[in-house]
Scaffold this active site. Structure first.
Site, short mmCIF file in Angstrom:
data_model
loop_
_atom_site.label_atom_id
_atom_site.label_comp_id
_atom_site.label_asym_id
_atom_site.label_seq_id
_atom_site.Cartn_x
_atom_site.Cartn_y
_atom_site.Cartn_z
N GLU A 165 19.99 26.21 43.77
CA GLU A 165 20.52 26.69 42.39
C GLU A 165 21.93 26.05 42.34
O GLU A 165 22.91 26.76 41.93
CB GLU A 165 20.72 28.12 42.28
CG GLU A 165 19.27 28.93 42.34
CD GLU A 165 19.33 30.46 42.39
OE1 GLU A 165 20.51 31.11 42.37
OE2 GLU A 165 18.29 31.03 42.70
N ASN A 210 15.88 23.56 45.20
CA ASN A 210 15.31 24.53 44.67
C ASN A 210 16.24 25.40 43.44
O ASN A 210 17.29 25.33 43.80
CB ASN A 210 15.27 25.49 45.91
CG ASN A 210 14.11 26.74 45.65
OD1 ASN A 210 13.08 26.53 44.91
ND2 ASN A 210 14.46 28.01 45.72
N HIS A 252 10.69 32.63 38.17
CA HIS A 252 10.81 33.93 37.86
C HIS A 252 10.64 34.10 36.57
O HIS A 252 11.46 33.69 35.74
CB HIS A 252 12.06 34.43 38.15
CG HIS A 252 12.28 34.25 39.73
ND1 HIS A 252 11.48 35.11 40.69
CD2 HIS A 252 13.12 33.55 40.58
CE1 HIS A 252 12.07 34.94 41.93
NE2 HIS A 252 12.90 33.65 41.85
N GLU A 299 8.70 30.60 43.86
CA GLU A 299 9.19 31.99 43.85
C GLU A 299 8.53 32.67 42.54
O GLU A 299 9.14 33.45 41.93
CB GLU A 299 10.83 32.12 43.53
CG GLU A 299 11.53 31.40 44.77
CD GLU A 299 12.90 31.65 44.62
OE1 GLU A 299 13.67 32.62 43.92
OE2 GLU A 299 13.91 30.98 45.51
N ASP A 353 7.15 34.97 39.96
CA ASP A 353 6.45 36.35 39.57
C ASP A 353 6.59 36.69 37.86
O ASP A 353 7.25 35.69 37.40
CB ASP A 353 7.37 37.53 40.28
CG ASP A 353 9.04 37.36 40.27
OD1 ASP A 353 9.33 36.64 39.25
OD2 ASP A 353 9.78 37.90 41.24
O1 9MR Z 1 14.60 38.77 46.21
C1 9MR Z 1 15.75 38.74 46.63
C2 9MR Z 1 16.61 39.89 46.37
O2 9MR Z 1 16.19 41.01 47.40
C3 9MR Z 1 18.38 39.64 47.09
O3 9MR Z 1 18.77 41.04 46.54
C4 9MR Z 1 18.54 38.80 45.77
C5 9MR Z 1 20.09 38.37 46.00
O4 9MR Z 1 20.74 37.50 45.22
O5 9MR Z 1 17.89 37.39 46.21
C6 9MR Z 1 16.61 37.59 45.66
O6 9MR Z 1 15.71 36.38 45.94
C7 9MR Z 1 16.38 35.27 45.04
C8 9MR Z 1 16.06 33.89 45.95
O7 9MR Z 1 16.79 34.19 47.11
C9 9MR Z 1 16.73 32.65 44.96
N1 9MR Z 1 16.30 32.79 43.71
C10 9MR Z 1 16.28 34.01 43.07
C11 9MR Z 1 15.65 35.14 43.82
C12 9MR Z 1 15.69 36.46 42.80
O8 9MR Z 1 16.76 36.92 42.47
#
Ligand code: 9MR
Length: 337
Positions: A132, A173, A209, A239, A241
């Protein structure tokens, strides 16, 4: 025999189907563990390899939870996507709450990458090296890494990851850069510049997402995959969903299934797309309801681990898909005669 799990169908096609995983749930919920290894041939640590959790103090690493996932993956013959070495979120306080000099920022980043990617060298199929780094308008995000080191931090991160684990496929990513637009143009520009400088980067992760009524058009996702492929890059959906408004209706579940199927189709049709990962195993533990008030039901198993229409849509497409030679995928099974 027609494959009757996502994993068996993906194996038969030389494709990877993955899920984000939490080692804390493996022992607590037998159904979680059996669904993870029964339905998926790849996993991504959802949180435990991020810098805050794995490197909680400047002189201390906490490898236990990540090691547990690696053991699980090995035992069940699953690939692992490492996630993630350099990100502006989930950074440890010791790192983000101090003002370091540019040289200190760089050496902190390189030491972290050497320690984490080095520990799992040879065992990780793909690393999300930088996560990101692009803003919505396509420019570089004003992250602590950009402010601390300057734009060369990306190049340094990929070089350090390659040195620590020469066998891993190295990915950039991001979210919101799946289709066509300012952000995916920014990602394209970034990776092209890295390739021009002979930086070891092998792929781009499209997080995806999305919500039921707001998603990148599958045709545009296909076009984006193709233009990244023309640069010689692999792509993975990393990722996925698809969140639904609560309460969810049968019609919404059917539309969700259609979208899951269309996204998988785009991936299966792209010769450079090697994997699709769901951001969680079932709706019981998804990050979605905690982050998006009024939204839920984003994955393909419900909170009781029952397959949803989206599961059947994925299975059907995987079973129907033709076999292809995919980069980075050795020993893929031949098509059934
Ligand atoms: O799914 C993850 C969640 O449990 C955490 O609290 C969060 C913290 O920012 O990160 C989520 O995963 C993220 C991923 O690492 C990067 N892309 C976005 C995902 C969803 O926020």
């Amino acid at each position: 025999m027609i494959p009757n799990t996502l994993r068996a169908a993906a194996d038969a096609r030389g494709f990877r189907i993955g899920a984000a995983a939490d080692p804390g749930l493996l022992e607590m919920e037998p159904e979680y563990a059996s669904t993870l290894c029964g339905q998926f041939n790849m996993l991504t640590p959802e949180n435990v390899m991020k810098s805050g959790p794995i490197h909680p103090a400047s002189d201390r690493y906490e490898f236990g939870p990540a090691d547990a996932l690696m053991r699980f993956a090995r035992r069940h013959d699953m690939q692992v996507r490492g996630h993630t070495l350099v990100w502006h979120n989930q950074m440890a306080d010791w790192l983000s709450h101090r003002s370091w000099t540019p040289g200190e920022w760089r050496s902190r980043m390189e030491e972290h990458i050497a320690a984490v990617a080095g520990r799992y060298a040879g065992q990780i199929a793909a690393w999300d090296v930088v996560n990101e780094a692009i803003a919505d308008d396509g420019s570089l995000r004003a992250s602590p890494w950009l402010k601390g080191i300057g734009p060369t931090y990306l190049e340094s991160a990929f070089r350090a990851a390659h040195q620590a684990d020469p066998a891993a496929r190295l990915f950039y990513n991001d979210y919101g850069a799946e289709g066509l637009g300012a952000k995916s143009d920014g990602v394209l520009h970034l990776v092209r510049k890295l390739l021009d400088r002979d930086v070891p980067i092998h792929g781009v992760g499209l997080q995806m997402h999305v919500e039921l009524n707001d998603y990148p058009l599958p045709g545009q996702v296909a076009d984006n995959m193709e233009r990244l492929g023309r640069l010689g890059l692999e792509v993975q959906i990393t990722e996925l969903d698809v969140r639904l408004p609560q309460p969810c209706s049968t019609a919404a579940l059917e539309r969700q299934a259609q979208l899951y199927g269309d996204i998988l189709d785009a991936g299966l049709a792209a010769p450079n797309c090697t994997a699709l990962t769901l951001w969680g195993v079932s709706d019981r533990h998804s990050w979605v309801p905690g982050f998006f008030h009024g939204w839920d039901h984003a994955l393909v198993f419900d909170a009781e681990y029952r397959p949803k229409p989206a599961y059947h849509a994925l299975l059907k497409r995987l079973v129907q898909a033709g076999c292809k030679d995919r980069p980075g995928e050795q020993g893929a099974s031949p098509p059934p005669s």
